[in-house]
Each structure stands twice: as C-alpha cells, then as structure tokens.
Scaffold this motif. Structure first.
Motif, short mmCIF file in Angstrom:
data_model
loop_
_atom_site.label_atom_id
_atom_site.label_comp_id
_atom_site.label_asym_id
_atom_site.label_seq_id
_atom_site.Cartn_x
_atom_site.Cartn_y
_atom_site.Cartn_z
N LEU A 299 0.81 -1.22 0.00
CA LEU A 299 0.00 0.00 0.00
C LEU A 299 0.85 1.28 0.00
N LEU A 300 2.02 1.25 0.64
CA LEU A 300 2.82 2.47 0.79
C LEU A 300 3.92 2.62 -0.25
N ALA A 301 4.40 1.52 -0.83
CA ALA A 301 5.49 1.61 -1.80
C ALA A 301 5.18 2.54 -2.97
N PRO A 302 3.95 2.51 -3.52
CA PRO A 302 3.66 3.42 -4.64
C PRO A 302 3.77 4.90 -4.28
N TRP A 303 3.78 5.23 -2.98
CA TRP A 303 3.86 6.62 -2.56
C TRP A 303 5.30 7.07 -2.33
N ALA A 304 6.26 6.21 -2.60
CA ALA A 304 7.67 6.57 -2.39
C ALA A 304 8.05 7.76 -3.25
N SER A 305 8.87 8.65 -2.68
CA SER A 305 9.26 9.86 -3.38
C SER A 305 10.27 9.55 -4.48
N ALA A 306 10.14 10.23 -5.59
CA ALA A 306 11.09 10.08 -6.70
C ALA A 306 12.24 11.07 -6.60
N SER A 307 12.23 11.93 -5.59
CA SER A 307 13.29 12.92 -5.41
C SER A 307 14.59 12.24 -4.98
N PRO A 308 15.74 12.87 -5.23
CA PRO A 308 17.02 12.29 -4.82
C PRO A 308 17.09 12.12 -3.31
N ASP A 309 17.76 11.04 -2.87
CA ASP A 309 17.95 10.89 -1.44
C ASP A 309 19.15 11.74 -1.00
N GLY A 310 19.53 11.63 0.27
CA GLY A 310 20.58 12.49 0.79
C GLY A 310 21.90 12.33 0.05
N LEU A 311 22.29 11.09 -0.23
CA LEU A 311 23.55 10.85 -0.93
C LEU A 311 23.50 11.39 -2.36
N GLU A 312 22.42 11.10 -3.07
CA GLU A 312 22.30 11.57 -4.46
C GLU A 312 22.30 13.10 -4.52
#
Length: 223
Positions: free
Chosen positions: A153-166
């Motif tokens: 249910l929650l995986a589709p809501w994951a952000s596409a923005s860069p993470d801290g390292l990226e």
C-alpha cells in the motif's frame, strides 16, 4: 538488515554486490549495532525512565545517520583522492542534508516506540516476561501479512526525489557512476510488464515480492 540489503542488490539492482560490504557496514553495523550502543549508553548514564528511553532512541537514530554519512565521506575520499574529490565541500553537503534527514528518522523512531508502548509497554519499560499463550506460527503469519500489506500500500507513494547521498553528489558536482548489473531484473522497484499498465500496482507488487524474498531467506537461515 543485511538480508534487506542483499535482496535490494540482487533483486532490484539497488546498491550492487561490490558495494554490499560498505552498505552492510553503514546500515547494519553502524545503524543497528551502533544505534543500540548509543541507546544503552544513554540508559546507563541517565536511567531507564520512559523519557530517557525516548531520548536515547531518538538520539541514536540521528547520530547513526550522521556517523554513516561521515564514514562514507572518508571512504569516498580514499577512493577518489584529492585531485578528483573535495572532502570539505562534499562533507558539508552530506552532513547538512543528513542532519535534516536524521530529524525525520528520529521522529519516525519515536512514533514507532509510542505505538509499541501503547500495545506492549513491557517490551520497553520492563524485562520481557514469557507469554503463556504465545504462538510462534501466529506471530510469524501476522508479521508477514502486515509487512506485505504495508509495503504493497505504501510503496507506490515513495518519493522520486534524490535521497541524501544523491543530492550531495549533485550539489558537490560529482558525476554519479552507473554500472551494469548481472541481476536486478526488477530495477527501479518495478515489474516491467505491469508498469506498462499501472505504475502504482507495479511498484506495490515489486515491494511485496521483496518482502516475500526477505521472509523466505530469513526462514531458510533460521531453519
């Protein structure tokens, strides 16, 4: 945690085999063992009250993230050298970004602890007492089904923005290096033939498949 990283590398081409050791060091050793060490240190210094438990857990969540970020800066410097890499510039970005991310990690940790305290306060405040009617099979089934539902249910809501390292790599002007993977047929946490029709369903199913893989590996190791 190591099983999670292994499934990410083999199934989703996230991390890769050559960086698996470093990922385990950062997230399993520093994140899990280091976090627990900080938590115990706070307890032994200030007691075992409810507020101390919360403070120790929040501090551990924040410090372990900062510690892993700092270690990564040193590793990258040792790998690239001073001619290609500015340790000072990159460290500023890494520490700044992860200091903010760490606040989120600490808040999530506190919310989880609050939920556990409402249902099973003995797990946090007192030594765990054996439960007479405890069923390992029922617990494993409940935990597995809950994990699958939450992930799906929650995986589709994951952000596409860069993470801290990226984000730090981008701000420091470094070139992100991509390498081909022998595995990772579900790259980007998607199922290709499902993505063509429904992206959310594809990501949800891929996440559920990852959870199933981790549960299967954990069961095999346990057996």
């Amino acid at each position: 945690m190591t099983l999670v990283l292994l499934v990410q590398a083999l199934l989703f081409s996230d991390g890769g085999l050559l960086s698996l050791g470093a990922n385990i060091l950062h997230m399993s050793v520093i994140g899990c063992w280091g976090g627990y060490a900080i938590y115990l240190l706070v307890q032994r210094s200030f007691g075992t009250g409810w507020k101390v438990n919360l403070s120790g857990a929040a501090l551990a969540a924040w410090l372990t993230l900062i510690g892993a970020a700092g270690l990564f800066c040193l590793e990258l410097y040792a790998s690239l050298g001073p001619d290609e890499f500015s340790l000072k510039q990159f460290s500023i970005w890494m520490f700044s970004l992860h200091a903010v991310i760490g606040v989120g990690e600490a808040i999530i940790t506190l919310l989880v602890l609050k939920a556990v305290a409402q249902q099973r306060p003995d797990l946090i405040l007192k030594p765990v007492q054996p439960v007479s009617n405890f069923s390992v099979r029922r617990f494993a089934l409940t935990a597995s089904v809950s994990s699958l539902l939450v992930t799906f249910l929650l995986a589709p809501w994951a952000s596409a923005s860069p993470d801290g390292l990226e984000a730090a790599v981008e701000q420091a002007g470094l070139t992100e290096r991509q390498s081909a993977s022998l595995f990772g047929f579900l790259s980007d946490y998607e199922i290709p033939w499902v993505t063509e029709h429904t992206h959310a369903l594809s990501v949800g199913l891929a996440g559920a498949l990852g959870v199933i893989s981790i549960i299967g590996l954990a069961y095999c190791l346990g057996a």
